[in-house]
Design an enzyme around this catalytic site. Structure first.
Site, PDB file in Angstrom:
ATOM      1  N   CYS A   8       5.377   4.021 -24.255  1.00  0.00           N
ATOM      2  CA  CYS A   8       5.397   2.560 -24.248  1.00  0.00           C
ATOM      3  C   CYS A   8       5.951   2.027 -25.577  1.00  0.00           C
ATOM      4  CB  CYS A   8       4.019   1.983 -23.944  1.00  0.00           C
ATOM      5  SG  CYS A   8       2.924   1.787 -25.378  1.00  0.00           S
ATOM      6  N   ASP A  45      -8.751  -2.299  -9.398  1.00  0.00           N
ATOM      7  CA  ASP A  45      -8.586  -3.325 -10.426  1.00  0.00           C
ATOM      8  C   ASP A  45      -9.696  -3.117 -11.438  1.00  0.00           C
ATOM      9  OD1 ASP A  45     -10.794  -4.597  -8.652  1.00  0.00           O
ATOM     10  OD2 ASP A  45     -10.752  -5.847 -10.448  1.00  0.00           O
ATOM     11  N   ASP A  73      -9.776 -12.420  -5.633  1.00  0.00           N
ATOM     12  CA  ASP A  73     -11.124 -12.065  -5.199  1.00  0.00           C
ATOM     13  C   ASP A  73     -11.789 -13.336  -4.658  1.00  0.00           C
ATOM     14  OD1 ASP A  73     -11.793 -13.575  -7.352  1.00  0.00           O
ATOM     15  OD2 ASP A  73     -12.941 -12.036  -8.387  1.00  0.00           O
ATOM     16  N   CYS A  84       3.729   2.596 -28.660  1.00  0.00           N
ATOM     17  CA  CYS A  84       3.689   3.984 -29.143  1.00  0.00           C
ATOM     18  C   CYS A  84       5.037   4.420 -29.711  1.00  0.00           C
ATOM     19  CB  CYS A  84       3.236   4.913 -28.026  1.00  0.00           C
ATOM     20  SG  CYS A  84       1.507   4.652 -27.595  1.00  0.00           S
ATOM     21  N   HIS A 110      -0.390  -1.230 -24.639  1.00  0.00           N
ATOM     22  CA  HIS A 110      -0.467   0.227 -24.475  1.00  0.00           C
ATOM     23  C   HIS A 110      -1.441   0.600 -23.356  1.00  0.00           C
ATOM     24  CE1 HIS A 110      -1.272   4.443 -24.932  1.00  0.00           C
ATOM     25  NE2 HIS A 110      -2.548   4.113 -24.964  1.00  0.00           N
ATOM     26  N   CYS A 154       2.631   9.007 -24.814  1.00  0.00           N
ATOM     27  CA  CYS A 154       2.950   7.716 -24.176  1.00  0.00           C
ATOM     28  C   CYS A 154       4.295   7.221 -24.671  1.00  0.00           C
ATOM     29  CB  CYS A 154       1.863   6.701 -24.499  1.00  0.00           C
ATOM     30  SG  CYS A 154       2.181   5.055 -23.825  1.00  0.00           S
TER      31      CYS A 154
HETATM   32 ZN    ZN Z   1       1.540   3.604 -25.512  1.00  0.00          ZN
END
Ligand code: ZN
Length: 400
Positions: free
Chosen positions: A334, A294, A86, A337, A363, A332
């Protein structure tokens, strides 16, 4: 490019890889995406193709000379994928009373040591050339969301004049090869074991120029926004951002501005909604034709104990999770998780363990990035409308 209604799924070509859009860009304010090691960032869970760096923060510390000596921002932070920087305009604006705006630029006192500093379109372009990012943003002035017409007009006109100066300075710096991301041959040899080459197939070289994006301002005044679009497109940029939103205005105002501004931008170039927002905001903005986002929410809120899930926000400090054996988000996949329970994450947070913020950040970023993967998929298969309805209904259904 695939489209579904106003939603678009395309490819953004940069010298450090092709980026699928719509895309969420994690924010790496001071050269780090807070709470995430680069190795984790590049792993399958997250795997963003582009992150942000903040010109203002990096300019104040470590300073442009240090980054130049270290061969530009990619080498300094050891990140070989794309970067967007930026311009510093928004951070300077956030200083409020501690800054003075003139035609020439902005005078302010450094938040680090109180020293007098000056930032202008030319200086911002010089710093961003030294950083060597793939995408450079023009130096703009941001009016408050509720700014009265006259104030908003002055601000938009100043932004427009600064956009011309940014364009000229940028072009000069490209001719002078001041862009440190471009000079691949002069980059010091890679350390043993450090991958220097770009891993994406089909990317010919790193010698392409930086891209420059213009920023549309005009606060919540649609007439000013329209004029800002005209003036900005007339100067000509590689992509266009909608700035000055999510700065205190009401949500319906923001959506009206986006829905009236995005369609006026050139159809073949990327559209970037700066600093927005929640996962629902991203999906909504995609439906209005926005391609890039963003936001600090996934990282900042993660450190503060808030998780974004497919069923809405979850505050891990709540006592109701004290013995909860479920994953943060059952939908999820990930690493957090797959492995940990809400009870454990809450324990870490309440105990002040730094791992709490690290795991929640992981996460949250996984959820934002995965949401955008699913958005792209839905647009390509012509099912974005259904996806959006289901996503929004689920997010608003509440965490159990
Ligand atoms: Zn997750």
């Amino acid at each position: 490019m695939a489209t579904d209604g106003a939603a678009r799924a395309g490819l953004l070509e940069t010298r450090r890889g092709t980026i699928e859009t719509p895309v969420f860009m994690p924010v790496g304010t001071a050269g780090s995406v807070k709470g995430i090691r680069f190795q984790e960032l590049e792993g399958d869970d997250l795997n963003p193709r582009i992150i942000l760096g903040n010109t203002y923060h990096l300019w104040l510390r470590p300073g442009v000379e240090t980054i130049k000596q270290c061969g530009g921002l990619h080498r300094f932070i050891s990140w070989n994928r794309a970067l967007l920087t930026d311009s510093g305009g928004f951070q300077v604006w956030s200083l409020g009373d501690r800054r003075k705006i003139t035609e020439e630029g902005v005078e302010f006192r450094s938040q680090l040591d109180g020293s007098a500093r000056f930032l202008s379109p030319e200086i911002s372009m010089e710093v961003q050339a030294a950083l060597g990012s793939e995408i450079v943003m023009v130096f703009d002035e941001c009016a408050p969301g509720q700014a009265p017409l006259e104030q908003a007009r002055r601000s938009m006109e100043l932004t427009s004049r600064w956009a011309v100066r940014s364009r000229q300075a940028f072009d000069r710096l490209q001719r002078e090869h001041a862009d440190l991301g471009r000079i691949a041959d002069e980059i010091p040899p890679a350390r043993p074991g450090f991958a220097r080459s770009v891993s994406l197939p089909g990317v010919p070289s790193l010698s392409g120029a930086q891209a420059l994006f213009g920023i549309v301002q005009g606060s919540s005044h649609l007439e000013l926004r329209r004029e800002s679009v005209e003036r900005t497109v007339e100067i000509g940029f590689d992509g266009y951002a909608i700035g000055g939103l999510s700065v205190g205005e009401e949500k319906p105002v923001m959506w009206e501005v986006v829905s009236r501004t995005a369609p006026g931008l050139p159809a073949k170039q990327p559209r970037y909604l700066m600093g927005v927002g929640t996962p629902e905001d991203l999906v909504e903005a995609v439906s209005l034709g926005v391609d890039m986002f963003d936001c600090v929410l996934p990282t900042r809120n993660g450190r503060n104990g808030q998780a974004f899930t497919s069923r809405g926000k979850l505050n891990i400090r709540n006592s109701q999770w004290a013995q909860d054996q479920n994953a943060l988000d059952e939908s999820c996949g990930c690493a957090v998780c797959r492995r940990h329970t809400r009870a454990y994450l809450r324990h870490l947070y309440i105990s002040g363990e730094m791992l709490a913020g690290i795991l929640l950040t992981h996460h949250n970023l996984a959820f934002f990035l995965d949401t955008m993967r699913r958005v792209r998929q839905a647009i390509r298969s012509g099912q974005f409308r259904e996806f959006r309805q289901e996503f929004t209904a689920r997010v608003n259904s509440g965490v159990e």
